[in-house]
Design a protein around this motif. Structure first.
Motif, mmCIF file in Angstrom:
data_model
loop_
_atom_site.group_PDB
_atom_site.id
_atom_site.type_symbol
_atom_site.label_atom_id
_atom_site.label_comp_id
_atom_site.label_asym_id
_atom_site.label_seq_id
_atom_site.Cartn_x
_atom_site.Cartn_y
_atom_site.Cartn_z
ATOM 1 N N GLY A 21 -8.607 -3.436 4.916
ATOM 2 C CA GLY A 21 -7.258 -3.179 4.438
ATOM 3 C C GLY A 21 -7.073 -3.442 2.960
ATOM 4 N N VAL A 22 -7.514 -4.606 2.488
ATOM 5 C CA VAL A 22 -7.342 -4.951 1.083
ATOM 6 C C VAL A 22 -8.178 -4.028 0.202
ATOM 7 C CG1 VAL A 22 -7.664 -6.758 -0.644
ATOM 8 C CG2 VAL A 22 -6.754 -7.350 1.602
ATOM 9 N N ASP A 23 -9.367 -3.662 0.654
ATOM 10 C CA ASP A 23 -10.197 -2.734 -0.114
ATOM 11 C C ASP A 23 -9.504 -1.380 -0.264
ATOM 12 O OD1 ASP A 23 -12.190 -4.613 -0.416
ATOM 13 O OD2 ASP A 23 -13.328 -3.924 1.326
ATOM 14 N N ILE A 24 -8.836 -0.941 0.794
ATOM 15 C CA ILE A 24 -8.112 0.331 0.743
ATOM 16 C C ILE A 24 -6.961 0.235 -0.253
ATOM 17 C CG2 ILE A 24 -6.599 1.864 2.067
ATOM 18 C CD1 ILE A 24 -8.370 1.251 4.512
ATOM 19 N N VAL A 25 -6.220 -0.868 -0.188
ATOM 20 C CA VAL A 25 -5.105 -1.070 -1.115
ATOM 21 C C VAL A 25 -5.605 -1.081 -2.557
ATOM 22 C CG1 VAL A 25 -3.344 -2.721 -1.866
ATOM 23 C CG2 VAL A 25 -3.671 -2.276 0.573
ATOM 24 N N ALA A 26 -6.699 -1.793 -2.793
ATOM 25 C CA ALA A 26 -7.259 -1.866 -4.146
ATOM 26 C C ALA A 26 -7.704 -0.504 -4.648
ATOM 27 C CB ALA A 26 -8.430 -2.849 -4.167
ATOM 28 N N ALA A 27 -8.279 0.302 -3.759
ATOM 29 C CA ALA A 27 -8.772 1.616 -4.169
ATOM 30 C C ALA A 27 -7.639 2.582 -4.494
ATOM 31 C CB ALA A 27 -9.651 2.198 -3.058
ATOM 32 N N VAL A 32 9.323 3.335 3.573
ATOM 33 C CA VAL A 32 8.789 3.556 2.232
ATOM 34 C C VAL A 32 8.758 5.049 1.895
ATOM 35 C CG1 VAL A 32 6.703 3.382 0.816
ATOM 36 C CG2 VAL A 32 7.484 1.408 2.138
ATOM 37 N N VAL A 33 8.340 5.860 2.831
ATOM 38 C CA VAL A 33 8.303 7.305 2.590
ATOM 39 C C VAL A 33 9.705 7.843 2.328
ATOM 40 C CG1 VAL A 33 7.844 9.551 3.676
ATOM 41 C CG2 VAL A 33 6.146 7.707 3.832
ATOM 42 N N ASP A 34 10.689 7.386 3.103
ATOM 43 C CA ASP A 34 12.070 7.824 2.894
ATOM 44 C C ASP A 34 12.562 7.465 1.495
ATOM 45 O OD1 ASP A 34 12.229 8.898 5.401
ATOM 46 O OD2 ASP A 34 13.379 7.250 6.280
ATOM 47 N N ASP A 75 -0.219 7.923 -0.511
ATOM 48 C CA ASP A 75 -0.854 6.665 -0.891
ATOM 49 C C ASP A 75 0.034 5.476 -0.561
ATOM 50 O OD1 ASP A 75 -2.991 8.075 -1.799
ATOM 51 O OD2 ASP A 75 -2.632 7.727 -3.942
ATOM 52 N N ALA A 76 1.325 5.609 -0.849
ATOM 53 C CA ALA A 76 2.250 4.495 -0.588
ATOM 54 C C ALA A 76 2.329 4.186 0.900
ATOM 55 C CB ALA A 76 3.635 4.822 -1.139
#
Length: 311
Positions: free
Chosen positions: A275-281, A203-205, A218-219
């Motif tokens: 994990g999901v909370d981090i993604v949502a934030a 993803v970073v690449d 973030d990604a």
């Protein structure tokens, strides 16, 4: 039965597998294409081994994978009886001196590359049957990237037929031609811990190639959380997706589990479950969508930094 993804590092893994067999006075059967056999033998010579002398002493037997497969596929379908008879001949020859046997094969990969997925899985099942009838170790290999356009349910069937999954090139660079398309990229990973950092690198690449360096942090965190969920909770191979659309960037992870996403509530002293909370934030919007055989969990980032997150 184990399998490696077959790339430059994979050839080294196969060479070590062969060398370990010789160190244990085993007979090694190598079922490979001509170029792949040459690549493995070159590495074996570099490790100080002489394949020709091992063959002369009855400890090395080679078969051309394409020629052998041509013998076993009749009218486009694998003939199980022919396979069993041919393998019985090979096992009898390999065990003539009473040595244990280890084998490497890539006929399954050839079938998969030709789009004959059901025949490939049938061959995997036949190998599993042989492992119950004969005492030998088996290493399979698939070329890197061969699963990228496959259905994840099929990839999961392959994974379930092996006792060990050993992707060997977790941080390989993303193909430049693919990145130049600039719209959407995806890559399939096996359900192993090393696949999480590999997906993050991918993803970073992609984002760097597209000029979105400011979004990489973030990604990377988003795909790491989603990929970890796929491996840990879905126990599934997964496809990491990056899609640039309508002023936004979508990061997604597809798995082969039909169960819907569960948002867990983590206690203050829990070390996981957020994990999901981090993604949502981190995302402007997130969610999951059912797909045939599984689901895609996705999160969107804004390409315009002046627009606020939805939270």
């Amino acid at each position: 039965m184990s399998f490696y993804t077959l790339d430059s590092e994979g050839f080294g893994a196969v060479a070590r597998f062969v060398a370990d067999g010789w160190a244990g006075d085993e007979c090694v059967v190598l079922v490979a294409t001509g170029p792949h056999r040459a690549a493995v033998e070159t590495l074996l010579v570099a490790l100080g081994h002489d394949p020709a002398s091992q063959a002369a002493s009855g400890r090395y037997l080679t078969l051309d994978a394409e020629e052998t497969l041509a013998e076993l596929v009749v009218d486009g379908h694998l003939d199980a009886d022919l396979f069993m008879r041919r393998v019985d001949e090979v096992v009898t020859e390999a065990s003539a001196a009473g040595r244990p046997i280890r084998a490497f094969g890539e006929m399954v990969a050839l079938l998969w590359q030709r789009g004959q997925i059901e025949e490939a899985i049938s061959l995997e099942l036949l190998w599993n049957q042989l492992l119950r009838d004969y005492d030998f170790s088996l290493l399979c290999a698939y070329p890197t990237g061969v699963f990228d356009h496959a259905e994840l349910v099929d990839v999961r069937r392959v994974c379930d037929l092996h006792t060990d999954l050993m992707p060997v090139d977790g941080s390989s660079s993303t193909d430049g031609a693919q990145l130049s398309l600039g719209h959407a990229c995806s890559r399939v990973y096996l359900p192993t811990a090393s696949s999480v950092p590999a997906a993050r690198h991918f993803v970073v690449d992609v984002l760097k190639a597209w000029g979105h360096d400011s979004l990489t942090a973030d990604a990377a965190l988003i795909v790491s959380e989603l990929a970890t969920n796929a491996v840990t909770h879905a126990a599934s191979p997964f496809r990491a997706l990056v899609d640039r659309r309508r002023g936004g960037l979508r990061i997604g992870v597809e798995d082969a589990a039909r169960a819907p996403l569960e948002r867990r509530t983590a206690e203050a002293d829990d070390i996981s479950g957020r994990g999901v909370d981090i993604v949502a934030a981190l995302s402007a919007r997130w969610g999951y969508s059912p797909v045939p055989g599984g689901k895609v969990v996705w999160a969107e980032l804004l390409l315009d930094p002046t627009r606020s997150r939805a939270g």
